[in-house]
Design a protein around this motif. Structure first.
Motif, mmCIF file in Angstrom:
data_model
loop_
_atom_site.group_PDB
_atom_site.id
_atom_site.type_symbol
_atom_site.label_atom_id
_atom_site.label_comp_id
_atom_site.label_asym_id
_atom_site.label_seq_id
_atom_site.Cartn_x
_atom_site.Cartn_y
_atom_site.Cartn_z
ATOM 1 N N ASN A 155 54.763 21.761 24.574
ATOM 2 C CA ASN A 155 54.599 20.766 25.640
ATOM 3 C C ASN A 155 54.003 21.356 26.908
ATOM 4 O O ASN A 155 53.923 20.678 27.935
ATOM 5 N N ALA A 156 53.582 22.626 26.875
ATOM 6 C CA ALA A 156 53.006 23.278 28.053
ATOM 7 C C ALA A 156 51.491 23.088 28.078
ATOM 8 O O ALA A 156 50.847 22.952 27.037
ATOM 9 N N GLU A 157 50.935 23.096 29.284
ATOM 10 C CA GLU A 157 49.481 22.963 29.449
ATOM 11 C C GLU A 157 48.968 24.124 30.295
ATOM 12 O O GLU A 157 49.556 24.462 31.325
ATOM 13 N N LEU A 158 47.883 24.729 29.855
ATOM 14 C CA LEU A 158 47.317 25.868 30.573
ATOM 15 C C LEU A 158 46.795 25.433 31.935
ATOM 16 O O LEU A 158 46.010 24.497 32.049
ATOM 17 N N LEU A 159 47.236 26.124 32.958
ATOM 18 C CA LEU A 159 46.753 25.883 34.319
ATOM 19 C C LEU A 159 45.670 26.866 34.701
ATOM 20 O O LEU A 159 44.627 26.486 35.245
ATOM 21 N N LEU A 160 45.904 28.147 34.388
ATOM 22 C CA LEU A 160 45.022 29.199 34.891
ATOM 23 C C LEU A 160 45.029 30.387 33.939
ATOM 24 O O LEU A 160 46.091 30.929 33.634
ATOM 25 N N GLU A 161 43.857 30.763 33.450
ATOM 26 C CA GLU A 161 43.746 31.957 32.623
ATOM 27 C C GLU A 161 43.790 33.185 33.512
ATOM 28 O O GLU A 161 43.236 33.195 34.613
ATOM 29 N N GLU A 162 44.451 34.242 33.052
ATOM 30 C CA GLU A 162 44.616 35.432 33.873
ATOM 31 C C GLU A 162 43.712 36.567 33.418
ATOM 32 O O GLU A 162 43.265 36.608 32.263
ATOM 33 N N TYR A 163 43.427 37.482 34.369
ATOM 34 C CA TYR A 163 42.628 38.682 34.111
ATOM 35 C C TYR A 163 43.374 39.882 34.672
ATOM 36 O O TYR A 163 44.105 39.765 35.671
ATOM 37 N N LEU A 164 43.205 41.034 34.024
ATOM 38 C CA LEU A 164 43.887 42.250 34.436
ATOM 39 C C LEU A 164 42.908 43.196 35.120
ATOM 40 O O LEU A 164 41.740 43.317 34.713
ATOM 41 N N LEU A 165 43.432 43.900 36.145
ATOM 42 C CA LEU A 165 42.583 44.802 36.925
ATOM 43 C C LEU A 165 43.444 45.910 37.529
ATOM 44 O O LEU A 165 44.326 45.627 38.349
ATOM 45 N N PRO A 166 43.224 47.179 37.163
ATOM 46 C CA PRO A 166 43.964 48.271 37.802
ATOM 47 C C PRO A 166 43.528 48.417 39.264
ATOM 48 O O PRO A 166 42.323 48.424 39.562
ATOM 49 N N VAL A 167 44.501 48.542 40.161
ATOM 50 C CA VAL A 167 44.202 48.672 41.596
ATOM 51 C C VAL A 167 45.022 49.815 42.189
ATOM 52 O O VAL A 167 46.086 50.170 41.672
ATOM 53 N N MET A 168 44.515 50.359 43.296
ATOM 54 C CA MET A 168 45.175 51.489 43.951
ATOM 55 C C MET A 168 44.740 51.510 45.415
ATOM 56 O O MET A 168 43.840 50.767 45.833
ATOM 57 N N SER A 169 45.346 52.366 46.185
ATOM 58 C CA SER A 169 44.948 52.512 47.581
ATOM 59 C C SER A 169 43.659 53.324 47.662
ATOM 60 O O SER A 169 43.346 54.111 46.745
ATOM 61 N N PRO A 170 42.880 53.172 48.745
ATOM 62 C CA PRO A 170 41.664 53.986 48.891
ATOM 63 C C PRO A 170 41.954 55.486 48.838
ATOM 64 O O PRO A 170 41.190 56.249 48.234
ATOM 65 N N ALA A 171 43.067 55.904 49.441
ATOM 66 C CA ALA A 171 43.409 57.332 49.446
ATOM 67 C C ALA A 171 43.719 57.822 48.035
ATOM 68 O O ALA A 171 43.365 58.961 47.673
ATOM 69 N N TYR A 172 44.349 56.968 47.243
ATOM 70 C CA TYR A 172 44.695 57.366 45.874
ATOM 71 C C TYR A 172 43.429 57.531 45.039
ATOM 72 O O TYR A 172 43.327 58.481 44.250
ATOM 73 N N LEU A 173 42.489 56.635 45.202
ATOM 74 C CA LEU A 173 41.234 56.762 44.457
ATOM 75 C C LEU A 173 40.473 58.004 44.893
ATOM 76 O O LEU A 173 39.890 58.716 44.065
ATOM 77 N N ALA A 174 40.497 58.289 46.195
ATOM 78 C CA ALA A 174 39.815 59.485 46.701
ATOM 79 C C ALA A 174 40.437 60.753 46.126
ATOM 80 O O ALA A 174 39.737 61.757 45.904
ATOM 81 N N THR A 264 39.334 49.424 43.477
ATOM 82 C CA THR A 264 39.287 49.649 42.032
ATOM 83 C C THR A 264 37.867 50.002 41.615
ATOM 84 O O THR A 264 36.902 49.434 42.149
ATOM 85 N N PRO A 265 37.705 50.923 40.684
ATOM 86 C CA PRO A 265 36.380 51.204 40.139
ATOM 87 C C PRO A 265 36.090 50.400 38.874
ATOM 88 O O PRO A 265 35.052 50.610 38.232
ATOM 89 N N PHE A 266 36.993 49.489 38.531
ATOM 90 C CA PHE A 266 36.893 48.766 37.259
ATOM 91 C C PHE A 266 36.543 47.293 37.488
ATOM 92 O O PHE A 266 36.637 46.770 38.600
ATOM 93 N N GLU A 267 36.171 46.635 36.390
ATOM 94 C CA GLU A 267 35.944 45.197 36.377
ATOM 95 C C GLU A 267 37.125 44.513 35.685
ATOM 96 O O GLU A 267 37.741 45.103 34.778
ATOM 97 N N PRO A 268 37.457 43.282 36.083
ATOM 98 C CA PRO A 268 38.581 42.588 35.425
ATOM 99 C C PRO A 268 38.275 42.316 33.954
ATOM 100 O O PRO A 268 37.118 42.113 33.575
ATOM 101 N N ILE A 269 39.324 42.331 33.147
ATOM 102 C CA ILE A 269 39.184 41.919 31.752
ATOM 103 C C ILE A 269 40.173 40.783 31.476
ATOM 104 O O ILE A 269 41.223 40.693 32.124
ATOM 105 N N ALA A 270 39.822 39.912 30.530
ATOM 106 C CA ALA A 270 40.707 38.801 30.180
ATOM 107 C C ALA A 270 42.033 39.334 29.667
ATOM 108 O O ALA A 270 42.072 40.249 28.834
ATOM 109 N N ALA A 271 43.123 38.765 30.173
ATOM 110 C CA ALA A 271 44.463 39.255 29.835
ATOM 111 C C ALA A 271 44.999 38.681 28.533
ATOM 112 O O ALA A 271 46.067 39.090 28.080
ATOM 113 N N ASN A 272 44.281 37.715 27.964
ATOM 114 C CA ASN A 272 44.794 36.997 26.784
ATOM 115 C C ASN A 272 46.143 36.353 27.097
ATOM 116 O O ASN A 272 47.034 36.280 26.263
ATOM 117 N N ALA A 273 46.280 35.903 28.350
ATOM 118 C CA ALA A 273 47.508 35.268 28.824
ATOM 119 C C ALA A 273 47.146 34.390 30.013
ATOM 120 O O ALA A 273 46.025 34.457 30.541
#
Length: 301
Positions: A155-174, A264-273
């Motif tokens: 009985n549920a209806e999809l509202l919004l498909e989600e995407y995953l993306l690793p993120v960090m602080s600028p200092a952490y990436l540096a 992030t240096p990455f692009e989002p990918i579909a989360a299959n959720a």
């Protein structure tokens, strides 16, 4: 046990007791005196005792009738007040909404001002009590839950498909520059701390989202390590503080990337959720809110 056939006769009994005569009660009920007399005779026969003493000037309650009158009046009043309360509840412009704290805090709350501006007469009671939404309980009008495809409830209806993306602080990436150029090499992740939402949905592995992401990206990485939280927004806050890399959900990122709080240096990918809504009380008010929710998703796209 009280039979359904008693109810109309009991109501007539109360009216006659108040009017002290069949004729005045008949006028009040807009039925004939004979109909009232017939109802009461049948009721007395079913009960097995007399309710009234008949005399030339009218009727008078028997002792048994007086006892029954008190109980019936109280019961009818309870029924009337309950029906009135339920009518008020059905007609009120209010929605009891259940959802996860992360989705409430990061996605819904920043948008609610728009809803209230267009619908100032509708109140939203928001319940974001736990990391998981218990949509089996019926103490809500509408629920928004996060789950994998296909979702478990029909009985549920999809509202919004989600995407995953690793993120960090600028200092952490540096501090981990190999993530920019050699992310597929295990050496790029050797000193990295993973930050997890350990409860994306019921019975999910606590490293599920990182495990899914590295599988889709073709990266060899032991995802069982790192720090675990029961909410995605907590993991994202830890990433912003420089603790490690959080597996963020794109819908829960507002302006952190634009403002440079997270990178992030990455692009989002579909989360299959995705996020699903489950309606318990189908009313005009919930329909208005759902239409607004869908409009918010459309605007975001």
């Amino acid at each position: 046990m009280l039979k359904n056939t008693y109810l109309a006769a009991l109501h007539t009994f109360v009216q006659v007791a108040h009017h002290t005569s069949f004729s005045s009660a008949a006028k009040s009920l807009h039925i004939t005196t004979g109909a009232i007399s017939q109802q009461l005779l049948q009721l007395e026969a079913q009960l097995g005792f007399s309710l009234f003493e008949r005399h030339s000037r009218g009727v008078r309650l028997t002792e048994a009738g007086q006892t029954l009158l008190v109980v019936v009046q109280r019961s009818l009043q309870d029924i009337d007040s309950t029906i009135e309360h339920l009518n008020q509840r059905a007609n009120r412009r209010e929605i009891r909404l259940k959802l996860t704290p992360s989705f409430a805090f990061k996605w819904l709350v920043p948008r609610l001002e728009d809803f209230y501006r267009h619908h100032p007469d509708i109140q939203i009671q928001t319940f974001a009590e736990g990391a998981l939404v218990d949509s089996d309980r019926r103490d809500f009008d509408l629920a928004i839950d996060y789950g994998p495809f296909p979702y478990s409830k029909a009985n549920a209806e999809l509202l919004l498909e989600e995407y995953l993306l690793p993120v960090m602080s600028p200092a952490y990436l540096a501090a981990h520059p190999d993530l920019m150029t050699h992310a597929r090499r295990p050496s790029a992740w050797r000193e990295v701390v993973l930050l997890h939402d350990a409860m994306p949905w019921a019975k999910a592995a606590r490293d599920y989202e990182w495990l899914y992401w590295v599988s889709e990206m073709g990266i060899e990485l032991a995802t069982h390590q790192g720090h675990f939280f029961n909410r995605t927004d907590m993991a994202m806050s830890a990433a912003e503080a420089g603790v490690g890399i959080a597996m963020a959900r794109l819908a829960l990122l507002s302006n952190e990337l634009e403002q440079g709080k997270l990178v992030t240096p990455f692009e989002p990918i579909a989360a299959n959720a995705g996020y699903y809504f489950i309606v318990h009380n189908q009313t005009e008010t919930t329909a208005i809110f759902i239409e607004w929710l869908k409009g918010q998703v459309y605007r975001a796209d």
